[in-house]
Scaffold this motif. Structure first.
Motif, PDB file in Angstrom:
ATOM      1  N   PRO A  87      -0.696   9.910  -0.282  1.00 30.48           N
ATOM      2  CA  PRO A  87      -1.905   9.480   0.434  1.00 30.48           C
ATOM      3  C   PRO A  87      -3.111  10.286  -0.043  1.00 30.48           C
ATOM      4  CG  PRO A  87      -0.110   9.851   1.969  1.00 30.48           C
ATOM      5  CD  PRO A  87       0.339  10.385   0.629  1.00 30.48           C
ATOM      6  N   HIS A  88      -4.241   9.597  -0.228  1.00 35.96           N
ATOM      7  CA  HIS A  88      -5.428  10.284  -0.734  1.00 35.96           C
ATOM      8  C   HIS A  88      -6.593  10.192   0.247  1.00 35.96           C
ATOM      9  CE1 HIS A  88      -8.264  11.996  -3.504  1.00 35.96           C
ATOM     10  NE2 HIS A  88      -8.994  10.898  -3.520  1.00 35.96           N
ATOM     11  N   GLU A  89      -7.051   8.988   0.543  1.00 35.99           N
ATOM     12  CA  GLU A  89      -8.176   8.806   1.455  1.00 35.99           C
ATOM     13  C   GLU A  89      -7.907   7.639   2.386  1.00 35.99           C
ATOM     14  OE1 GLU A  89     -11.944   8.368  -0.498  1.00 35.99           O
ATOM     15  OE2 GLU A  89     -11.567  10.018  -1.851  1.00 35.99           O
ATOM     16  N   SER A  90      -8.532   7.705   3.554  1.00 32.19           N
ATOM     17  CA  SER A  90      -8.433   6.618   4.513  1.00 32.19           C
ATOM     18  C   SER A  90      -9.752   6.517   5.257  1.00 32.19           C
ATOM     19  CB  SER A  90      -7.291   6.891   5.505  1.00 32.19           C
ATOM     20  OG  SER A  90      -7.187   5.845   6.422  1.00 32.19           O
ATOM     21  N   ALA A  91     -10.332   5.322   5.251  1.00 29.06           N
ATOM     22  CA  ALA A  91     -11.592   5.089   5.952  1.00 29.06           C
ATOM     23  C   ALA A  91     -11.581   3.670   6.491  1.00 29.06           C
ATOM     24  CB  ALA A  91     -12.777   5.292   5.014  1.00 29.06           C
ATOM     25  N   ASP A  92     -11.610   3.544   7.807  1.00 28.64           N
ATOM     26  CA  ASP A  92     -11.580   2.226   8.454  1.00 28.64           C
ATOM     27  C   ASP A  92     -10.392   1.410   7.938  1.00 28.64           C
ATOM     28  OD1 ASP A  92     -13.872   2.825   9.985  1.00 28.64           O
ATOM     29  OD2 ASP A  92     -15.151   2.271   8.300  1.00 28.64           O
ATOM     30  N   SER A  93     -10.671   0.309   7.250  1.00 28.11           N
ATOM     31  CA  SER A  93      -9.591  -0.581   6.819  1.00 28.11           C
ATOM     32  C   SER A  93      -9.248  -0.424   5.336  1.00 28.11           C
ATOM     33  CB  SER A  93      -9.973  -2.025   7.130  1.00 28.11           C
ATOM     34  OG  SER A  93     -11.177  -2.360   6.485  1.00 28.11           O
ATOM     35  N   VAL A  94      -9.686   0.666   4.708  1.00 25.33           N
ATOM     36  CA  VAL A  94      -9.387   0.920   3.297  1.00 25.33           C
ATOM     37  C   VAL A  94      -8.595   2.226   3.186  1.00 25.33           C
ATOM     38  CG1 VAL A  94     -10.341   1.343   1.004  1.00 25.33           C
ATOM     39  CG2 VAL A  94     -11.483  -0.268   2.543  1.00 25.33           C
ATOM     40  N   LYS A  95      -7.438   2.150   2.516  1.00 23.53           N
ATOM     41  CA  LYS A  95      -6.601   3.335   2.291  1.00 23.53           C
ATOM     42  C   LYS A  95      -6.342   3.481   0.801  1.00 23.53           C
ATOM     43  CE  LYS A  95      -4.362   3.016   6.751  1.00 23.53           C
ATOM     44  NZ  LYS A  95      -3.150   2.762   7.495  1.00 23.53           N
ATOM     45  N   THR A  96      -6.365   4.719   0.337  1.00 22.47           N
ATOM     46  CA  THR A  96      -6.149   4.997  -1.080  1.00 22.47           C
ATOM     47  C   THR A  96      -4.951   5.925  -1.250  1.00 22.47           C
ATOM     48  OG1 THR A  96      -8.528   4.855  -1.441  1.00 22.47           O
ATOM     49  CG2 THR A  96      -7.236   5.840  -3.189  1.00 22.47           C
ATOM     50  N   TYR A  97      -4.119   5.595  -2.242  1.00 20.32           N
ATOM     51  CA  TYR A  97      -2.924   6.383  -2.548  1.00 20.32           C
ATOM     52  C   TYR A  97      -2.938   6.740  -4.030  1.00 20.32           C
ATOM     53  CZ  TYR A  97      -1.417   4.217   1.808  1.00 20.32           C
ATOM     54  OH  TYR A  97      -1.345   3.780   3.103  1.00 20.32           O
ATOM     55  N   ARG A  98      -2.558   7.976  -4.372  1.00 21.89           N
ATOM     56  CA  ARG A  98      -2.491   8.442  -5.759  1.00 21.89           C
ATOM     57  C   ARG A  98      -1.085   8.202  -6.308  1.00 21.89           C
ATOM     58  NH1 ARG A  98      -6.792  12.449  -6.881  1.00 21.89           N
ATOM     59  NH2 ARG A  98      -8.525  10.991  -6.656  1.00 21.89           N
ATOM     60  N   ASN A  99      -1.034   7.782  -7.540  1.00 21.22           N
ATOM     61  CA  ASN A  99       0.232   7.575  -8.234  1.00 21.22           C
ATOM     62  C   ASN A  99       0.530   8.825  -9.059  1.00 21.22           C
ATOM     63  OD1 ASN A  99       2.471   6.617  -9.558  1.00 21.22           O
ATOM     64  ND2 ASN A  99       1.392   5.061 -10.726  1.00 21.22           N
ATOM     65  N   THR A 100       1.169   9.798  -8.461  1.00 20.27           N
ATOM     66  CA  THR A 100       1.449  11.074  -9.125  1.00 20.27           C
ATOM     67  C   THR A 100       2.781  11.057  -9.877  1.00 20.27           C
ATOM     68  OG1 THR A 100       2.413  11.947  -7.096  1.00 20.27           O
ATOM     69  CG2 THR A 100       0.067  12.399  -7.482  1.00 20.27           C
ATOM     70  N   VAL A 101       3.503   9.947  -9.803  1.00 17.85           N
ATOM     71  CA  VAL A 101       4.819   9.867 -10.454  1.00 17.85           C
ATOM     72  C   VAL A 101       4.892   8.763 -11.513  1.00 17.85           C
ATOM     73  CG1 VAL A 101       6.116  10.964  -8.593  1.00 17.85           C
ATOM     74  CG2 VAL A 101       5.710   8.509  -8.514  1.00 17.85           C
ATOM     75  N   SER A 102       3.736   8.240 -11.937  1.00 19.80           N
ATOM     76  CA  SER A 102       3.636   7.253 -13.025  1.00 19.80           C
ATOM     77  C   SER A 102       4.420   5.963 -12.779  1.00 19.80           C
ATOM     78  CB  SER A 102       4.055   7.875 -14.360  1.00 19.80           C
ATOM     79  OG  SER A 102       3.180   8.912 -14.705  1.00 19.80           O
ATOM     80  N   ILE A 103       4.311   5.433 -11.584  1.00 22.00           N
ATOM     81  CA  ILE A 103       4.924   4.139 -11.276  1.00 22.00           C
ATOM     82  C   ILE A 103       4.155   3.055 -12.025  1.00 22.00           C
ATOM     83  CG2 ILE A 103       5.366   2.464  -9.429  1.00 22.00           C
ATOM     84  CD1 ILE A 103       5.656   4.886  -7.541  1.00 22.00           C
ATOM     85  N   SER A 104       4.858   2.053 -12.515  1.00 21.90           N
ATOM     86  CA  SER A 104       4.227   0.955 -13.246  1.00 21.90           C
ATOM     87  C   SER A 104       3.515  -0.007 -12.312  1.00 21.90           C
ATOM     88  CB  SER A 104       5.277   0.172 -14.038  1.00 21.90           C
ATOM     89  OG  SER A 104       5.853   0.987 -15.012  1.00 21.90           O
ATOM     90  N   CYS A 105       2.392  -0.514 -12.769  1.00 23.45           N
ATOM     91  CA  CYS A 105       1.623  -1.517 -12.050  1.00 23.45           C
ATOM     92  C   CYS A 105       2.432  -2.825 -12.041  1.00 23.45           C
ATOM     93  CB  CYS A 105       0.286  -1.723 -12.758  1.00 23.45           C
ATOM     94  SG  CYS A 105      -0.708  -3.061 -12.117  1.00 23.45           S
TER      95      CYS A 105
END
Length: 77
Positions: A15-33
């Motif tokens: 988890p990185h940031e959360s504001a209202d209805s937007v949440k951001t997560y960091r991919n620190t383990v190189s998961i494929s898109c």
């Protein structure tokens, strides 16, 4: 992608940031898109009817939806 896949993906991210209805997560383990299959940098989950993003850098984006949520997979240049 379904809700179960999304929950599994999010559980592997930082988890990185959360504001209202937007949440951001960091991919620190190189998961494929799931769209392009290259590792992504961040996952941005937009769950509001209308959300606004202010980007501080140029990014490539891959996009999908799960139920009513929009998922943005960011790729830095």
């Amino acid at each position: 992608m379904n809700e179960t896949d999304l929950d599994e993906l999010i559980s592997s991210l930082t988890p990185h940031e959360s504001a209202d209805s937007v949440k951001t997560y960091r991919n620190t383990v190189s998961i494929s898109c799931p769209a392009c299959e290259d590792p992504f940098d961040d996952l941005v989950v937009c769950s509001g009817e209308y959300d606004s993003l202010e980007l501080s850098k140029v990014l490539d984006l891959c996009v999908t939806t799960v139920d009513d949520d929009v998922l943005l997979f960011t790729h830095q240049h």
